[in-house]
Scaffold this motif. Structure first.
Motif, mmCIF file in Angstrom:
data_model
loop_
_atom_site.group_PDB
_atom_site.id
_atom_site.type_symbol
_atom_site.label_atom_id
_atom_site.label_comp_id
_atom_site.label_asym_id
_atom_site.label_seq_id
_atom_site.Cartn_x
_atom_site.Cartn_y
_atom_site.Cartn_z
ATOM 1 N N ALA A 65 9.747 -36.359 -101.095
ATOM 2 C CA ALA A 65 8.996 -37.589 -101.321
ATOM 3 C C ALA A 65 9.977 -38.732 -101.117
ATOM 4 C CB ALA A 65 8.423 -37.613 -102.729
ATOM 5 N N ALA A 66 9.809 -39.490 -100.045
ATOM 6 C CA ALA A 66 10.799 -40.500 -99.675
ATOM 7 C C ALA A 66 10.117 -41.790 -99.238
ATOM 8 C CB ALA A 66 11.686 -39.985 -98.544
ATOM 9 N N GLU A 67 10.702 -42.901 -99.658
ATOM 10 C CA GLU A 67 10.227 -44.211 -99.220
ATOM 11 C C GLU A 67 10.646 -44.473 -97.779
ATOM 12 O OE1 GLU A 67 11.550 -47.232 -101.877
ATOM 13 O OE2 GLU A 67 10.833 -46.195 -103.679
ATOM 14 N N ASP A 68 9.982 -45.409 -97.140
ATOM 15 C CA ASP A 68 10.356 -45.820 -95.784
ATOM 16 C C ASP A 68 11.763 -46.412 -95.795
ATOM 17 O OD1 ASP A 68 7.812 -45.087 -95.030
ATOM 18 O OD2 ASP A 68 7.034 -47.139 -94.965
ATOM 19 N N GLU A 69 12.446 -46.246 -94.678
ATOM 20 C CA GLU A 69 13.729 -46.930 -94.523
ATOM 21 C C GLU A 69 13.499 -48.433 -94.394
ATOM 22 O OE1 GLU A 69 16.920 -44.286 -92.364
ATOM 23 O OE2 GLU A 69 15.121 -44.457 -91.105
ATOM 24 N N PRO A 70 14.421 -49.253 -94.929
ATOM 25 C CA PRO A 70 14.238 -50.699 -94.793
ATOM 26 C C PRO A 70 14.347 -51.134 -93.334
ATOM 27 C CG PRO A 70 16.394 -50.179 -95.733
ATOM 28 C CD PRO A 70 15.622 -48.897 -95.696
ATOM 29 N N THR A 71 13.482 -52.026 -92.957
ATOM 30 C CA THR A 71 13.516 -52.577 -91.605
ATOM 31 C C THR A 71 14.460 -53.786 -91.567
ATOM 32 O OG1 THR A 71 11.702 -54.115 -92.029
ATOM 33 C CG2 THR A 71 11.113 -51.889 -91.281
ATOM 34 N N GLU A 72 14.737 -54.272 -90.373
ATOM 35 C CA GLU A 72 15.547 -55.479 -90.252
ATOM 36 C C GLU A 72 14.883 -56.647 -90.978
ATOM 37 O OE1 GLU A 72 16.452 -56.390 -86.246
ATOM 38 O OE2 GLU A 72 17.634 -54.570 -85.883
ATOM 39 N N GLU A 73 13.557 -56.694 -90.906
ATOM 40 C CA GLU A 73 12.832 -57.762 -91.590
ATOM 41 C C GLU A 73 12.985 -57.633 -93.101
ATOM 42 O OE1 GLU A 73 10.235 -61.046 -92.385
ATOM 43 O OE2 GLU A 73 11.637 -60.464 -90.807
ATOM 44 N N ASP A 74 12.943 -56.393 -93.614
ATOM 45 C CA ASP A 74 13.159 -56.172 -95.052
ATOM 46 C C ASP A 74 14.541 -56.652 -95.465
ATOM 47 O OD1 ASP A 74 10.661 -54.960 -95.339
ATOM 48 O OD2 ASP A 74 11.464 -52.958 -94.891
ATOM 49 N N GLU A 75 15.546 -56.317 -94.665
ATOM 50 C CA GLU A 75 16.922 -56.713 -94.984
ATOM 51 C C GLU A 75 17.086 -58.230 -94.930
ATOM 52 O OE1 GLU A 75 19.100 -54.453 -92.167
ATOM 53 O OE2 GLU A 75 19.028 -52.586 -93.335
ATOM 54 N N ARG A 76 16.415 -58.860 -93.950
ATOM 55 C CA ARG A 76 16.493 -60.327 -93.864
ATOM 56 C C ARG A 76 15.853 -60.957 -95.091
ATOM 57 N NH1 ARG A 76 13.596 -64.489 -93.483
ATOM 58 N NH2 ARG A 76 11.667 -63.287 -93.376
ATOM 59 N N ARG A 77 14.685 -60.479 -95.465
ATOM 60 C CA ARG A 77 13.981 -61.041 -96.620
ATOM 61 C C ARG A 77 14.817 -60.915 -97.886
ATOM 62 N NH1 ARG A 77 8.396 -61.576 -96.922
ATOM 63 N NH2 ARG A 77 8.365 -60.376 -98.861
ATOM 64 N N GLU A 78 15.465 -59.773 -98.053
ATOM 65 C CA GLU A 78 16.299 -59.580 -99.238
ATOM 66 C C GLU A 78 17.516 -60.504 -99.201
ATOM 67 O OE1 GLU A 78 18.719 -56.051 -101.651
ATOM 68 O OE2 GLU A 78 17.706 -55.600 -99.758
ATOM 69 N N ALA A 79 18.154 -60.579 -98.053
ATOM 70 C CA ALA A 79 19.358 -61.409 -97.944
ATOM 71 C C ALA A 79 19.051 -62.881 -98.172
ATOM 72 C CB ALA A 79 19.994 -61.212 -96.571
ATOM 73 N N GLU A 80 17.892 -63.331 -97.687
ATOM 74 C CA GLU A 80 17.544 -64.749 -97.794
ATOM 75 C C GLU A 80 16.676 -65.060 -99.002
ATOM 76 O OE1 GLU A 80 15.794 -65.956 -94.120
ATOM 77 O OE2 GLU A 80 17.503 -65.288 -92.903
ATOM 78 N N ARG A 81 16.404 -64.041 -99.800
ATOM 79 C CA ARG A 81 15.526 -64.183 -100.960
ATOM 80 C C ARG A 81 14.156 -64.715 -100.568
ATOM 81 N NH1 ARG A 81 18.868 -65.645 -106.481
ATOM 82 N NH2 ARG A 81 20.403 -63.957 -106.276
ATOM 83 N N ASP A 82 13.730 -64.332 -99.393
ATOM 84 C CA ASP A 82 12.390 -64.660 -98.916
ATOM 85 C C ASP A 82 11.489 -63.494 -99.316
ATOM 86 O OD1 ASP A 82 10.167 -65.568 -97.609
ATOM 87 O OD2 ASP A 82 10.877 -64.981 -95.608
ATOM 88 N N ASP A 83 11.309 -63.326 -100.638
ATOM 89 C CA ASP A 83 10.788 -62.061 -101.145
ATOM 90 C C ASP A 83 9.559 -62.228 -102.037
ATOM 91 O OD1 ASP A 83 12.127 -63.300 -103.184
ATOM 92 O OD2 ASP A 83 13.427 -61.611 -103.679
ATOM 93 N N ALA A 84 8.688 -63.174 -101.697
ATOM 94 C CA ALA A 84 7.427 -63.282 -102.425
ATOM 95 C C ALA A 84 6.680 -61.963 -102.325
ATOM 96 C CB ALA A 84 6.585 -64.412 -101.845
ATOM 97 N N ARG A 85 6.164 -61.509 -103.443
ATOM 98 C CA ARG A 85 5.507 -60.212 -103.479
ATOM 99 C C ARG A 85 4.026 -60.368 -103.749
ATOM 100 N NH1 ARG A 85 5.964 -55.638 -108.226
ATOM 101 N NH2 ARG A 85 4.490 -54.153 -107.334
ATOM 102 N N VAL A 86 3.215 -59.832 -102.855
ATOM 103 C CA VAL A 86 1.773 -59.760 -103.065
ATOM 104 C C VAL A 86 1.475 -58.388 -103.655
ATOM 105 C CG1 VAL A 86 -0.510 -59.860 -102.012
ATOM 106 C CG2 VAL A 86 1.339 -61.312 -101.138
ATOM 107 N N TRP A 87 0.979 -58.371 -104.886
ATOM 108 C CA TRP A 87 0.744 -57.087 -105.546
ATOM 109 C C TRP A 87 -0.261 -56.265 -104.735
ATOM 110 C CZ3 TRP A 87 0.751 -56.657 -111.549
ATOM 111 C CH2 TRP A 87 1.975 -57.112 -112.030
ATOM 112 N N GLY A 88 0.080 -54.994 -104.570
ATOM 113 C CA GLY A 88 -0.778 -54.087 -103.816
ATOM 114 C C GLY A 88 -0.445 -54.033 -102.340
ATOM 115 N N GLU A 89 0.433 -54.937 -101.866
ATOM 116 C CA GLU A 89 0.850 -54.921 -100.463
ATOM 117 C C GLU A 89 2.314 -54.521 -100.358
ATOM 118 O OE1 GLU A 89 0.038 -58.567 -98.462
ATOM 119 O OE2 GLU A 89 -2.088 -58.604 -99.025
#
Length: 645
Positions: free
Chosen positions: A128-152
């Motif tokens: 049982a494994a989560e998806d690998e982070p994408t470049e977009e995921d890494e960018r969002r984390e690095a830039e704190r562009d991380d608004a979270r929509v619950w359920g998405e």
């Protein structure tokens, strides 16, 4: 009891070694287990051990690691172990070395792996494994562009198949939309039975579980329908040529009525599955572990009052039959492929948790000795209790007297120590919890009463269901009737009574002081003060709403949960209350403690609020555990005159 000459210390409670994982080899020769050791000034060390199941040789440590060891399972050939080390999947040979590239994980997968199940071919592991982070995921984390929509964009642990030769993971597309929580392969190497949630969050995931079959060769998925809440431990078995999958869950439509063993007959492809049946309906015991056997029906552990029992499913009658009884508490049942040998983690009144193994019909031999230093301790005498509730219902529990004392030395100051849950229980085990310890309070001079009121585990589903929408009502009078019995028998001093508990036990302590002023001190540990707040902010959501009787969104009120919330009775409270809570608790949020504190402050009640930084629902840090042990005993000593030092 063994010869004992030493008084228990707080350090002996928090500095310990304890088995935290268990797996029997398929051939039944060896038992593997992990031990977590804590010592002053050192980070916890996790070590991996292997013991001969027949006790013919002493256990040997094959690996030590500061990282957590979890998901411990054997390879099908019984020659190596596959487990999670610090969040990475490893294979470990019996000499302690990696069975593969030395020191390297089995895969370079960049997503988090939550669990794994080695398959019969010896070349594949379901994970049982989560998806690998994408470049977009890494960018969002690095830039704190991380608004979270619950359920998405939820971090689903998707089912993937790991090729051990290449380290490549292949996604099972048919379950890509589901969060995988447990799995088991059919004993003949056929399909996997897979339990999933619709979300990784407890609420709603826990209440929206489904069972599927997955072909490991083609990835084809067959749905077997919805399952009950808190589902786990799928186990295959067959009778008259038909395969079944059994599993543990709360029997639908309930959410908190205690776990049952449910079962479904596997239909032919394209045929709708029949309704899932309850194999434990009407039983006066509660299943805690379910284990698949290759050539026969599953084995199960059952909580049985203050003890534990091993059962086997009768495939014809489709009912569980008792094979043997185990004194006290046994957990984490594991078995050989044939079912001829089993192992458990077990503890009795004066013996700590250790690994025991043997035939399912008993007897089981103790294999490990993780806490030999405790044999020097002078324990408080632990007694089994039975009494009748106000309505005549039979109840049980435990009494611990101060070390070296007998009933003839009473009456004693008495602390009623209420367990959590409410679906939990006190078995006749060594009461040495680093949060609130029965033996620790007894060492300080108190008698300790540990009741199993209605709603507890171990007396069947009907017994457990009686508190749904009624917490604090009959379960409270069950506790009172036990205290009254101990007062009448001269064990408890009616002028020196206290009450304490953690989680649901903390709720009961807060509830008690709003119902009566007979207690001279109370301890509310990580407890619920308002069920409406708990439904809104606690992890378990719908389950808490079911316990409290309402959610708050049914209308303008008054709501049933208002009547069952301790904070509603704050104006009545005269008892001094110690409130203790972890600041990072997501199970029972810290705000529950703050709410009760503010109400008591408003009414001028003697109380103290203690917050533990960085702690969740359970207190883990050594200094915090020591503080809690000492603070709790001093609190009751000062107000009950227990004579603690």
């Amino acid at each position: 009891m063994t010869d004992a000459t030493t008084e228990l210390t707080a350090e002996q409670i928090v500095d310990y070694g304890m088995p935290v994982g268990l797996a029997m080899s398929p051939d039944g020769r060896l038992v593997a287990y992990a031990v977590r050791n804590t010592r002053k000034g050192e980070p916890p060390i996790r070590s991996l051990w292997v013991a001969a199941a027949d006790g013919s040789s002493a256990p040997r440590r094959i690996k030590a690691n500061p990282a957590p060891i979890s998901s411990l399972r054997w390879a099908p050939d019984s020659q190596s172990l596959i487990c999670m080390l610090g969040g990475k999947l490893h294979r470990i040979g019996l000499d302690g070395g990696e069975a593969g590239a030395a020191g390297e994980p089995l895969t370079a997968w960049g997503g988090a792996i939550s669990d794994q199940w080695p398959l019969a071919d010896g070349r594949t592991v379901a994970v049982a494994a989560e998806d690998e982070p994408t470049e977009e995921d890494e960018r969002r984390e690095a830039e704190r562009d991380d608004a979270r929509v619950w359920g998405e964009r939820e971090p689903l642990s998707r089912l993937r198949l790991l090729d051990l030769d290449t380290g490549v993971l292949r996604l099972v597309d048919g379950l890509a939309h589901r969060h995988v929580v447990d799995a088991a392969q059919r004993p003949d190497g056929g399909p996997l039975a897979v339990l999933t949630w619709n979300s990784p969050d407890l609420d709603p995931g826990l209440y929206n579980a489904e069972l599927h079959l997955v072909d490991p060769l083609t990835g084809a998925v067959q749905d077997l329908g919805a399952v009950g809440a808190d589902a786990g431990s799928p186990a295959w078995w067959s009778v008259d040529g038909a395969w079944h999958v059994a599993y543990l869950a709360v029997a639908p439509p309930g959410l908190v009525e205690g776990r049952a063993v449910l079962d479904v007959t596997v239909p032919a492809a394209g045929v709708a599955p029949a309704a899932h049946s309850n194999l434990t309906a009407g039983m006066a015991v509660c299943p805690t572990s379910l284990v698949q056997i290759a050539d026969g029906p599953p084995l199960a552990l059952f909580a049985d009052g203050l003890d534990t029992a091993v059962h086997r499913l009768d495939p014809v009658e489709r009912r569980f039959q008792r094979l043997s009884g185990l004194d006290g508490l046994a957990l984490s049942l594991t078995a050989s492929r044939s079912g001829a040998t089993v192992a458990v983690v077990a503890t009795t009144a004066y013996a700590p948790r250790d690994i025991h193994a043997g035939p399912p019909a008993g007897p089981l031999l103790r294999l490990s000795d993780t806490r030999p230093e405790l044999r020097r301790i002078t324990w408080g005498k632990q007694e089994r209790l039975s009494w009748k509730a106000a309505d005549g219902l039979a109840l049980d529990g435990l009494l611990i007297l101060p070390p070296g004392r007998s009933r003839a030395d009473g009456p004693f100051p008495l602390v009623a120590l209420v367990h959590g849950g409410p679906y939990d229980r006190y078995a006749d085990e060594l009461m040495l919890n680093p949060v609130i310890s029965g033996q620790w309070l007894a060492t300080g001079g108190c008698a300790v009463f540990m009741p199993n009121p209605r709603g507890s585990e171990g007396r069947g589903a009907d017994f457990a269901a009686t508190v749904v929408g009624a917490v604090g009502e009959d379960e409270w009078t069950d506790i009172v009737s036990g205290i009254d019995l101990l007062v009448a028998e001269g064990v408890a001093d009616p002028e020196r009574l206290g009450i304490a508990g953690w989680s649901h036990g903390g709720f009961m302590a807060a509830w008690a002081v709003g119902q009566t002023d007979r207690f001279k001190a109370a301890l509310m540990g990580a407890g619920i003060s308002d069920w409406g707040v708990q439904t809104a902010l606690g992890e378990w959501g719908l389950q808490d709403s079911a316990l409290g009787g309402s959610s708050g969104w049914e209308g303008p009120g008054p709501h049933r949960h208002d009547r069952l919330s301790p904070v509603s009775y704050a104006s009545r409270i005269r008892t001094p209350v110690l409130i203790v809570h972890g600041e990072e608790d997501t199970n029972v949020p810290f705000g529950q403690a703050v709410l009760f504190h503010r109400a008591l402050r408003y009414y001028g009640v003697d109380h103290q609020l203690v917050a533990y930084p960085r702690e969740g629902h359970i207190i883990h840090e050594r200094n915090h555990q020591l503080d809690l042990l000492r603070r709790s005993r001093e609190w009751f000593d000062r107000r009950l005159g227990a004579g603690t030092g």
